[in-house]
Enzyme design. Structure first.
Site, PDB file in Angstrom:
ATOM      1  N   ASP A 286       0.865  -1.171   0.000  1.00  0.00           N
ATOM      2  CA  ASP A 286       0.000   0.000   0.000  1.00  0.00           C
ATOM      3  C   ASP A 286       0.912   1.235   0.000  1.00  0.00           C
ATOM      4  OD1 ASP A 286      -3.146   0.692   1.724  1.00  0.00           O
ATOM      5  OD2 ASP A 286      -2.123   1.720   0.101  1.00  0.00           O
TER       6      ASP A 286
HETATM    7  C1  GLC Z   1      -4.340   4.311  -0.181  1.00  0.00           C
HETATM    8  C2  GLC Z   1      -5.193   3.179   0.352  1.00  0.00           C
HETATM    9  C3  GLC Z   1      -5.356   2.051  -0.616  1.00  0.00           C
HETATM   10  C4  GLC Z   1      -5.341   2.591  -2.024  1.00  0.00           C
HETATM   11  C5  GLC Z   1      -3.939   3.129  -2.299  1.00  0.00           C
HETATM   12  C6  GLC Z   1      -3.817   3.751  -3.696  1.00  0.00           C
HETATM   13  O1  GLC Z   1      -3.557   4.857   0.820  1.00  0.00           O
HETATM   14  O2  GLC Z   1      -4.859   2.628   1.603  1.00  0.00           O
HETATM   15  O3  GLC Z   1      -6.592   1.385  -0.297  1.00  0.00           O
HETATM   16  O4  GLC Z   1      -5.648   1.571  -2.953  1.00  0.00           O
HETATM   17  O5  GLC Z   1      -3.536   4.073  -1.322  1.00  0.00           O
HETATM   18  O6  GLC Z   1      -4.606   4.883  -3.772  1.00  0.00           O
END
Ligand code: GLC
Length: 751
Positions: A286
């Site tokens: 993430d």
């Molecule tokens: C965010 C979220 C995740 C998302 C990613 C890309 O911080 O935690 O769910 O898919 O970043 O945007």
């Protein structure tokens, strides 16, 4: 002590048998040879480049030269948030035509509950309990997003959520593992279809692996400390279902689990994901979660974070650049091997082949995505109807007649942006059909006064006008709840009442003596204990998406019936949280016979006179509304429950039969639910667990027989030795409308 007969001894950590993957990838050897051939030609720098998921602002107004140069050198494997089609085309052209081996890029985006046409937020979709509508919503999302060059979505979010304070409960499939496994598989099928190389489909990303929803206090990103058996019995099943359904990718979560951040957790990323679940796609971190291991206190610096993530088996790094900056050095220092890097690249290339990107790297320019197409909007409205939960309907005030003179009031009555909910970047509010729009499109008698400009508004300037139109109307429709920003990532709330002074306005409106229908739009259950007695009916619409207005109009006016059932227990107060129906019994289970409400306790009561049980003095021990709860415009009676045998052997089917009668005047749909309780186990077991459910449509007066089949397979759990077992003994079984009601019977498993 109950003897334990191990139905199937699986050393849970390492499954020897190969999983039968229910996907189109079974025995997919065609790509492996091509992957090896490509790998043999790639330089170390190119291999590292594939592990790099570069973040770009979706509002970028230019393509930086150095970014194009990175692609040209093969130093980028994927992008997220490139929303300019020319940039998508140019970057892919450079990758395919000018990089050393012409490896295509993947373009990713958070397409969580629709792309342009927005469906209800995932917690609302979970309230449909309908795998078909979940699959359809994801198929439409993929169709629209792929029209914008997006072939990878960071969805579905499969985090079991037991705490409504947590902002991301809005994105979750709710509190129950069984419901989450059914819907998780449906999301994968919808996004990916049967052929992932179709240009109208997207690679899914089962997230956030794992137990992100167990963060202490519902505080986002916070610490998770749970037993491995709880992790395996509650948080892992939805991910297993998604992987068995063929999820192309998995996203590691921000949180630590028992001291080790998910992104650097070799046990979870290798032993469980690869060895046990046989996952053969790639794992992406993430956002910045690799370098966040420094803040966690698990890595000493960026380089160490990169080493820990690589050792753990993380294939692709989102937005941070620990791999890009340090993997080469870590390999030179023999802290990471080239073979470990090769495995990351294999996993990434495998998904790029499965996506068909080597054959068709460029988006099909004729495929526009048909944004907001009529059939897309129709499905979005259907989903909004199916997700709406009727919580209260005093004297059957709903549905009202279209001739009723209504006062439309509240901050969510005409809030086109808020109604779309969290993670709705690409949906345009201009396309939102609000409740006010829906009334304006009909010739019904209505008056409109917001009363409050937005959900947190504390100004009473609009009260007078709202009260005035209420006095001139027959029924008040109050559209309240939360702005979209009050739920979702990083948006946890300690107090989950209606924000601002909505309660005060409802109290003032109640003084007019007119009946109040409260319609809540929010990203979580809202505690309405303070004001529910001032209302005559309550509908929970979640954030219902683009077509929420018409959906609610049709429900309020009886053109459609509310069909939703709660995917989470609805608390009386945040102080009860975390709360979930499938809790343990404890040694002192609360019940009504030993609970004296706090305001009834005699002054100077004797210390042990209050029933020493597990309850709160002030709010007792039950939720406001139970998991699975939802009223309809009719009523149903369950009868004649029978089971095929009192005792079954391991792996023998038990057939459960019962009848449901529509005892009301209107047709309706019931969601019949089957719960079991393993009364005595080698570890304590939940008081109830959902194991089956079925939608049953009935005309007024109609009776249908429902048959469920279960076996000991459905009763397995991971015990304290981390072995999956089903055990002999007595099981209670209920069939009914929710987790708190139902017809009870029991059976035994006997060897
Ligand atoms: C965010 C979220 C995740 C998302 C990613 C890309 O911080 O935690 O769910 O898919 O970043 O945007």
């Amino acid at each position: 002590m109950k003897k334990i007969f191990l139905l199937l001894l699986i050393t849970v950590n390492i499954l020897s048998c190969k999983k039968n993957k229910k996907t189109s990838f079974v025995n997919d050897t065609t790509h492996e040879a091509k992957i090896e051939a490509l790998l043999s030609k790639m330089t170390l720098e190119e291999k590292i480049g594939q592990t790099n998921l570069r973040g770009v602002s979706s509002r970028a107004t230019s393509l930086p030269t150095d970014l194009k140069e990175s692609v040209r050198k093969g130093n980028v494997g994927a992008f997220l948030n490139i929303m300019n089609l020319e940039y998508v085309d140019e970057l892919q052209r450079i990758a395919v035509e000018e990089s050393p081996n012409g490896i295509p890029l993947i373009f990713g985006r958070d397409v969580i509950h629709g792309f342009k046409t927005l469906f209800p937020i995932p917690l609302g979709l979970a309230a449909t309990w309908d795998a078909k509508i979940v699959e359809k919503s994801s198929e439409i999302a993929a169709f629209e997003a792929s029209g914008a060059g997006i072939r990878w979505t960071f969805a579905p979010m499969l985090d079991i959520a037991r705490d409504s304070r947590w902002g991301r409960i809005a994105e979750s499939p709710g509190e129950d593992p069984y419901l989450a496994t059914v819907l998780g598989a449906a999301y994968i099928k919808g996004f990916q279809g049967d052929d992932l190389s179709s240009p109208y489909r997207m690679a899914a990303s089962a997230k956030h692996y794992i137990a992100y929803g167990a963060a202490i206090g519902g505080r986002d990103y916070n610490t998770v400390d749970i037993s491995e058996q709880l992790l395996r019995n509650v948080y892992l099943p939805p991910f297993k279902a998604a992987i068995d359904a063929g999820s192309a990718t998995v996203m590691s979560s921000f949180n630590e689990i028992n001291g080790i951040p998910a992104t650097g957790n070799e046990f979870l990323l290798k032993d469980v994901l690869r060895d046990e679940l046989q996952f053969d796609g790639f794992v992406v971190s993430d956002w910045d979660s690799v370098i966040e291991m420094v803040a966690h206190g698990y890595a000493s610096d960026e380089k160490h974070a990169g080493e820990l993530a690589a050792k753990a088996g993380l294939d692709m790094e989102m937005t941070s650049q620990a791999y890009e900056n340090h993997l080469k050095e870590l390999i030179e220092e023999k802290k990471i091997s080239v073979e470990e890097l090769n495995e990351f690249v294999r996993n990434i290339l495998r998904i790029k082949f499965r996506l068909g990107l080597f054959k068709n790297p460029h988006r099909n320019k004729e495929h526009t995505g048909n944004f907001y197409a009529k059939d897309h909007l129709k499905e979005a409205k259907k989903a909004a109807i199916e997700s709406t939960v009727l919580l209260k309907n005093k004297n059957s005030i709903l549905p009202i007649s279209e001739k009723t003179n209504v006062a439309i009031i509240g901050p969510l009555a005409n809030a086109p942006h808020e109604q779309l909910g969290t993670w709705s970047f690409d949906g345009e509010k201009e396309h939102t059909n609000t409740p006010l729009n829906a009334y304006q499109d009909t010739n019904t008698n209505f008056k409109f006064a917001k009363g409050l400009d937005y959900s947190r508004d504390t100004s009473k300037k609009g009260f007078k006008e709202a009260i005035n139109i209420a006095k001139k109307s027959d029924v008040i429709l109050f559209f309240g709840g939360e702005e979209a920003i009050l739920s979702g990532e990083a948006h946890s709330r300690a107090n989950i009442d209606l924000p601002g002074i909505q309660e005060e306005l409802i109290n003032e409106l109640a003084k007019t003596g007119k009946p109040i229908v409260l319609v809540i739009m929010a990203g979580r259950p809202i505690t309405i204990t303070n004001i529910i007695d001032k209302t005559d009916a309550v509908l929970m619409a979640w954030h219902p998406g683009t077509m929420g207005g018409e959906a609610l109009y049709e429900i309020i006016n009886g053109i459609k019936s509310p069909e939703g059932r709660l995917p989470v227990s609805w608390p009386k107060t945040a102080g009860q949280l975390p709360y979930f129906y499938n809790h343990k019994n404890t040694g002192r289970p609360a019940d009504s016979t030993n609970y004296i409400p706090m305001d009834k306790i005699p002054v100077a009561a004797w210390q042990s006179s209050l029933g020493n049980k597990s309850h709160y003095l002030d709010v007792g021990f039950t939720p406001h509304f139970p998991f699975g709860y939802g009223l309809t415009y009719t009523s149903f009676k369950y009868s004649d429950v029978s089971i095929s045998k009192k005792d079954i052997n391991f792996n023998e089917d038990l057939e459960v039969k019962f009848s449901i009668t529509n005892t009301g005047k209107k047709a309706g749909k019931e969601i019949a639910q089957l719960y079991i309780q393993d009364v005595v186990g080698s570890i304590t077991r939940p008081v109830k667990e959902l194991k089956r459910y079925q939608h049953v449509s009935l005309k007024s007066g109609e009776t249908k027989e429902v048959i469920f089949k279960i076996s000991s397979k459905d009763l397995e759990f991971v015990n304290h030795k981390l072995i999956k077992v089903a055990e002999e003994g007595v099981f209670n079984l209920w069939v009914g409308p929710n987790a708190a009601q139902g017809l009870k019977t029991s059976f035994s498993i006997k060897k």
